[in-house]
Scaffold this active site. Structure first.
Site, mmCIF file in Angstrom:
data_model
loop_
_atom_site.group_PDB
_atom_site.id
_atom_site.type_symbol
_atom_site.label_atom_id
_atom_site.label_comp_id
_atom_site.label_asym_id
_atom_site.label_seq_id
_atom_site.Cartn_x
_atom_site.Cartn_y
_atom_site.Cartn_z
ATOM 1 N N GLY A 12 0.835 -1.199 0.000
ATOM 2 C CA GLY A 12 0.000 0.000 0.000
ATOM 3 C C GLY A 12 0.871 1.251 0.000
ATOM 4 N N ALA A 13 0.285 2.365 0.421
ATOM 5 C CA ALA A 13 1.000 3.650 0.369
ATOM 6 C C ALA A 13 2.279 3.606 1.202
ATOM 7 C CB ALA A 13 0.094 4.763 0.880
ATOM 8 N N ALA A 44 -9.137 4.479 -0.683
ATOM 9 C CA ALA A 44 -9.285 5.814 -0.095
ATOM 10 C C ALA A 44 -10.060 6.725 -1.043
ATOM 11 C CB ALA A 44 -7.918 6.404 0.224
ATOM 12 N N GLN A 45 -10.912 7.531 -0.465
ATOM 13 C CA GLN A 45 -11.767 8.383 -1.298
ATOM 14 C C GLN A 45 -11.402 9.854 -1.165
ATOM 15 O OE1 GLN A 45 -15.924 7.649 -0.400
ATOM 16 N NE2 GLN A 45 -15.891 5.608 -1.325
ATOM 17 N N GLY A 47 -9.065 12.058 0.265
ATOM 18 C CA GLY A 47 -7.831 12.673 -0.200
ATOM 19 C C GLY A 47 -6.734 12.698 0.839
ATOM 20 N N GLU A 111 -12.974 18.485 4.987
ATOM 21 C CA GLU A 111 -13.563 17.343 5.696
ATOM 22 C C GLU A 111 -13.708 17.702 7.171
ATOM 23 O OE1 GLU A 111 -10.956 14.069 4.718
ATOM 24 O OE2 GLU A 111 -11.979 13.691 2.837
ATOM 25 N N ASP A 214 -2.685 -8.335 10.515
ATOM 26 C CA ASP A 214 -1.610 -9.344 10.515
ATOM 27 C C ASP A 214 -0.291 -8.785 11.051
ATOM 28 O OD1 ASP A 214 -3.600 -10.671 9.226
ATOM 29 O OD2 ASP A 214 -2.498 -11.064 7.375
ATOM 30 N N HIS A 235 -16.350 5.319 11.009
ATOM 31 C CA HIS A 235 -16.715 6.393 10.078
ATOM 32 C C HIS A 235 -18.222 6.607 10.183
ATOM 33 C CE1 HIS A 235 -17.021 8.795 6.450
ATOM 34 N NE2 HIS A 235 -15.706 8.783 6.335
ATOM 35 N N ARG A 283 -14.802 13.113 13.629
ATOM 36 C CA ARG A 283 -15.484 11.873 13.271
ATOM 37 C C ARG A 283 -16.101 11.128 14.454
ATOM 38 N NH1 ARG A 283 -11.809 8.960 8.926
ATOM 39 N NH2 ARG A 283 -12.489 10.526 7.438
ATOM 40 N N HIS A 344 -13.653 1.935 10.565
ATOM 41 C CA HIS A 344 -12.999 2.541 9.398
ATOM 42 C C HIS A 344 -11.481 2.550 9.485
ATOM 43 C CE1 HIS A 344 -12.572 5.192 5.973
ATOM 44 N NE2 HIS A 344 -11.951 6.114 6.706
ATOM 45 N N ARG A 379 -8.288 9.828 14.707
ATOM 46 C CA ARG A 379 -7.558 10.360 13.548
ATOM 47 C C ARG A 379 -8.344 11.459 12.844
ATOM 48 N NH1 ARG A 379 -7.568 9.104 7.900
ATOM 49 N NH2 ARG A 379 -9.102 7.488 8.300
ATOM 50 N N SER A 384 -4.196 10.031 7.212
ATOM 51 C CA SER A 384 -3.635 8.680 7.249
ATOM 52 C C SER A 384 -2.711 8.395 6.073
ATOM 53 C CB SER A 384 -4.778 7.667 7.261
ATOM 54 O OG SER A 384 -4.283 6.403 6.993
HETATM 55 P P1 FAD Z 1 -2.737 -0.764 3.153
HETATM 56 O O1 FAD Z 1 -2.925 0.150 2.019
HETATM 57 O O2 FAD Z 1 -3.962 -1.304 3.803
HETATM 58 O O3 FAD Z 1 -1.853 -1.959 2.603
HETATM 59 C C1 FAD Z 1 -1.600 -3.093 3.400
HETATM 60 C C2 FAD Z 1 -0.718 -4.025 2.598
HETATM 61 O O4 FAD Z 1 -0.246 -5.053 3.445
HETATM 62 C C3 FAD Z 1 -1.448 -4.714 1.453
HETATM 63 O O5 FAD Z 1 -0.592 -4.779 0.345
HETATM 64 C C4 FAD Z 1 -1.694 -6.110 1.994
HETATM 65 O O6 FAD Z 1 -1.770 -7.100 0.985
HETATM 66 C C5 FAD Z 1 -0.442 -6.301 2.826
HETATM 67 N N1 FAD Z 1 -0.585 -7.316 3.869
HETATM 68 C C6 FAD Z 1 -1.449 -7.345 4.918
HETATM 69 N N2 FAD Z 1 -1.263 -8.468 5.641
HETATM 70 C C7 FAD Z 1 -0.270 -9.148 5.031
HETATM 71 C C8 FAD Z 1 0.353 -10.386 5.272
HETATM 72 N N3 FAD Z 1 0.012 -11.192 6.309
HETATM 73 N N4 FAD Z 1 1.332 -10.797 4.436
HETATM 74 C C9 FAD Z 1 1.711 -10.043 3.375
HETATM 75 N N5 FAD Z 1 1.149 -8.859 3.099
HETATM 76 C C10 FAD Z 1 0.166 -8.416 3.914
HETATM 77 N N6 FAD Z 1 -7.048 7.866 4.510
HETATM 78 C C11 FAD Z 1 -6.779 9.108 4.073
HETATM 79 O O7 FAD Z 1 -5.787 9.714 4.472
HETATM 80 N N7 FAD Z 1 -7.606 9.706 3.160
HETATM 81 C C12 FAD Z 1 -8.727 9.105 2.663
HETATM 82 O O8 FAD Z 1 -9.430 9.660 1.844
HETATM 83 C C13 FAD Z 1 -9.035 7.797 3.143
HETATM 84 N N8 FAD Z 1 -10.147 7.155 2.700
HETATM 85 C C14 FAD Z 1 -10.354 5.859 3.101
HETATM 86 C C15 FAD Z 1 -11.452 5.163 2.578
HETATM 87 C C16 FAD Z 1 -11.656 3.839 2.913
HETATM 88 C C17 FAD Z 1 -12.822 3.088 2.345
HETATM 89 C C18 FAD Z 1 -10.767 3.200 3.815
HETATM 90 C C19 FAD Z 1 -10.975 1.768 4.216
HETATM 91 C C20 FAD Z 1 -9.683 3.889 4.348
HETATM 92 C C21 FAD Z 1 -9.477 5.219 3.995
HETATM 93 N N9 FAD Z 1 -8.395 5.934 4.500
HETATM 94 C C22 FAD Z 1 -8.140 7.198 4.061
HETATM 95 C C23 FAD Z 1 -7.375 5.258 5.320
HETATM 96 C C24 FAD Z 1 -6.188 4.881 4.423
HETATM 97 O O9 FAD Z 1 -6.664 4.438 3.182
HETATM 98 C C25 FAD Z 1 -5.343 3.791 5.038
HETATM 99 O O10 FAD Z 1 -5.070 4.081 6.381
HETATM 100 C C26 FAD Z 1 -4.013 3.667 4.304
HETATM 101 O O11 FAD Z 1 -4.243 3.486 2.945
HETATM 102 C C27 FAD Z 1 -3.214 2.509 4.870
HETATM 103 O O12 FAD Z 1 -2.097 2.298 4.040
HETATM 104 P P2 FAD Z 1 -1.029 1.207 4.441
HETATM 105 O O13 FAD Z 1 0.021 1.277 3.412
HETATM 106 O O14 FAD Z 1 -0.668 1.348 5.854
HETATM 107 O O15 FAD Z 1 -1.843 -0.177 4.318
HETATM 108 C C1 SIN Z 2 -13.348 9.843 3.635
HETATM 109 O O1 SIN Z 2 -13.184 10.091 2.455
HETATM 110 O O2 SIN Z 2 -14.326 10.156 4.291
HETATM 111 C C2 SIN Z 2 -12.270 9.094 4.326
HETATM 112 C C3 SIN Z 2 -11.198 10.012 4.657
HETATM 113 C C4 SIN Z 2 -10.311 9.400 5.674
HETATM 114 O O3 SIN Z 2 -10.594 8.318 6.181
HETATM 115 O O4 SIN Z 2 -9.308 10.028 5.985
#
Ligand code: FAD
Ligand code: SIN
Length: 526
Positions: A12-13, A44-45, A47, A111, A214, A235, A283, A344, A379, A384
């Protein structure tokens, strides 16, 4: 056995940001469970928050973050992240993320909890654009190997090796290759945990299916402290639909003028909960208000209404949501959207410092699986993704700086499958999984009591032996790995919640409704 310089767990990010920065000088392997785009990032929606408007300041963003976080944030971390936000956005622009613009400048939406417009976005599907840009850059990099379908089971440390037992030093991870069913040891000098949150521990969540905590569970078992796991964010506005259970309606709908209404009387009820900030209160406040309306009046949902704004404006700002709802027979330009609160975001996690180091040598962590001190007790929206970029880079910088002092890995033993057989009772996994998620929703949700938490704890204890027996006897599958971690995270959440004798931010308990004068973290030590 797969050897690399650095193992990044998660695509992910946070994981891809770290991988891209590290790959300038080292060979990096990135593992993902399932597909490379299966994490929350792609979903993520709204921003990414950053101070970019002339009328805005870092101090404003810092204050908003601390107010939302109910004083539990570490100020040093908040400053660290917020001051790096403009650089993070520049970097994403360089990578080709097509942020919305107005007269050439980045368009900023708003937001809840933000005193200013400061959210850069790509329509209402920012995460997909970010994930796509990061992934394309990683795919094009000769030093990065991307391995989807690798479900990590446990970190490799002295705790699971006979040869150097006792040492907490991390040397990579064992992962199930989902295609072959074989467990592979991915051995590395440095490991970055970027596995996202634990949202799926709850029955209703906006998070993707793989958000089973995990990384948090693996780090805990390896010996890392985890903190503030009781701070689970709900959320306020997840679509209420009998078929589609986890579709988020972005907070930006309220940011651009949407109202929350009682579905029968049309009363704009936020006036009764936070008359000043109304729908743009933080929130936790809005989610509790929605929950209260639903419970108090026996409703299935409340209404989120933006149909008073011009249809063209609504379609232009929210094309993805508009299309999705249209497919379900809801025209958001003409009628209100039925919504409910849903889990969320996981605010707590593996404790890290500003250099993204965990408690264990050789292990760094970034993103939603961590407790960096940024979010505190709640948060602030769109902080995030920002945290993922800042700490992904911080981990990479620190690893690069201490690279010469990191030893080569010792001999690592292969995964031992001699004691296990194929499971003949997979239905048990499904049942335990459903039981945990329902119990967490009912007993450890938006409003808590000590009695309900104790009930949850009792059930978690009963399940512990069953899950460990199952894990010890049968060949691992992704479902079993996830169940074990989900159970571990449920335990950490409940234990943390029982320790907090106050209500603060996301942790609201009827037994301790007051907020204590001094904020303190709930730190669990393995
Ligand atoms: P993730 O993007 O969740 O990636 C996790 C990675 O770990 C994946 O590749 C997965 O396959 C891998 N992984 C997990 N377990 C294992 C394992 N056991 N073995 C190997 N790989 C594994 N935040 C914002 O700032 N702005 C937004 O607009 C926003 N909108 C959101 C909307 C939704 C619907 C959701 C659910 C969240 C939103 N968030 C938003 C929160 C944000 O998207 C997340 O907090 C952020 O993307 C997390 O990124 P990350 O890289 O930590 O993990
Ligand atoms: C949303 O778009 O409402 C999610 C934003 C966030 O979780 O930061």
């Amino acid at each position: 056995m797969n050897d690399c310089d650095i193992l990044v767990i998660g695509s992910g990010a946070a994981g891809l940001t770290a991988a891209l920065a590290l790959a300038e000088t080292r060979r990096v392997t990135v593992l993902a469970k399932g597909s490379l785009t299966g994490g929350s990032t792609a979903w993520a929606q709204g921003g990414i928050a950053a101070v970019l408007d002339a009328g805005d300041t870092f101090d404003n963003h810092i204050r908003d973050t601390m107010v939302a976080g109910a004083g539990l944030n570490r100020r040093e971390t908040v400053e660290f992240v917020i001051e790096r936000a403009p650089h993070a956005i520049d970097r994403l622009v360089e990578l080709g993320v097509p942020f919305n613009r107005q007269s050439g400048d980045l368009h900023l939406t708003r937001e809840g909890g933000h005193s200013h417009r400061r959210i850069v976005h790509v329509d209402d599907a920012t995460g997909w654009a970010v994930q796509d840009a990061l992934l394309k850059a990683a795919e094009a990099h000769p030093n990065i190997a991307l391995l989807p379908g690798q479900a990590c089971i446990d970190l490799i440390t002295g705790r699971n090796q006979q040869t150097f037992s006792g040492s907490g030093r991390v040397w990579g991870a064992y992962a199930l290759d989902e295609a072959s069913g074989k467990v592979v040891a991915h051995v590395a000098r440095a490991t970055v945990l970027a596995t996202g949150g634990a949202g799926r521990v709850y029955q209703f969540s906006t998070a993707p299916r793989g958000a089973t905590g995990d990384g948090i569970a693996m780090a805990w078992r390896a010996g890392c402290r985890v903190a503030n796991m009781e701070m689970m964010q709900f959320h306020p506005t997840c679509l209420y639909n009998l078929e589609v259970k986890n579709f988020l309606i972005t907070e930006a709908v309220r940011g651009e003028g949407g109202h929350l209404l009682h579905p029968e009387t049309g009363h704009r009820y936020m006036v009764d909960y936070d008359a000043e900030r109304m729908e743009l209160a933080p929130r936790d406040i809005v989610a509790r208000a929605n929950d209260d309306q639903i419970k108090r009046y026996g409703l299935d949902y409340v209404h989120l209404d933006i149909s008073h704004l011009p249809p063209e404006f609504v379609r232009r700002h929210f094309p993805t949501i508009h299309e999705k709802l249209a497919g379900l027979g809801i025209d958001m330009t003409r009628e209100p959207i039925p919504v409910v609160p849903a889990q969320h975001y996981t605010c707590g996690g593996v404790l890290i410092g500003l250099n993204a180091r965990t408690d264990l040598p050789g292990l760094w962590a970034a993103g939603e699986c961590t407790e960096s001190g940024l979010h505190g007790a709640n948060r602030l929206a769109s902080n995030s993704l920002l945290e993922c970029f800042v700490f992904g880079e911080a981990a990479a910088r620190d690893i690069a700086e201490c690279w010469d002092r990191l030893d080569d890995p010792p001999p690592i033993r292969e995964w031992d499958e001699s004691r296990v057989t194929d499971s003949d009772e997979e239905v048990v996994i499904k049942q335990n999984w459903t039981e945990i998620r329902r119990m967490m929703w009912n007993y450890v949700g938006i409003v808590r009591t000590t009695k309900r938490l104790e009930r949850a704890q009792h059930r978690i204890e009963l399940l512990a032996q069953e899950i460990e027996d199952y894990y010890g006897s049968f060949r691992v599958t992704t479902d079993l790995i996830e169940l074990r971690n989900l159970h571990q995270c449920a335990d950490l959440i409940v234990r943390s919640a029982l320790r907090r004798h106050e209500s603060r931010g996301l942790h609201f308990t009827l037994d301790y409704p007051e907020t204590l004068p001094k904020a303190h973290d709930t730190v669990l030590i393995p």
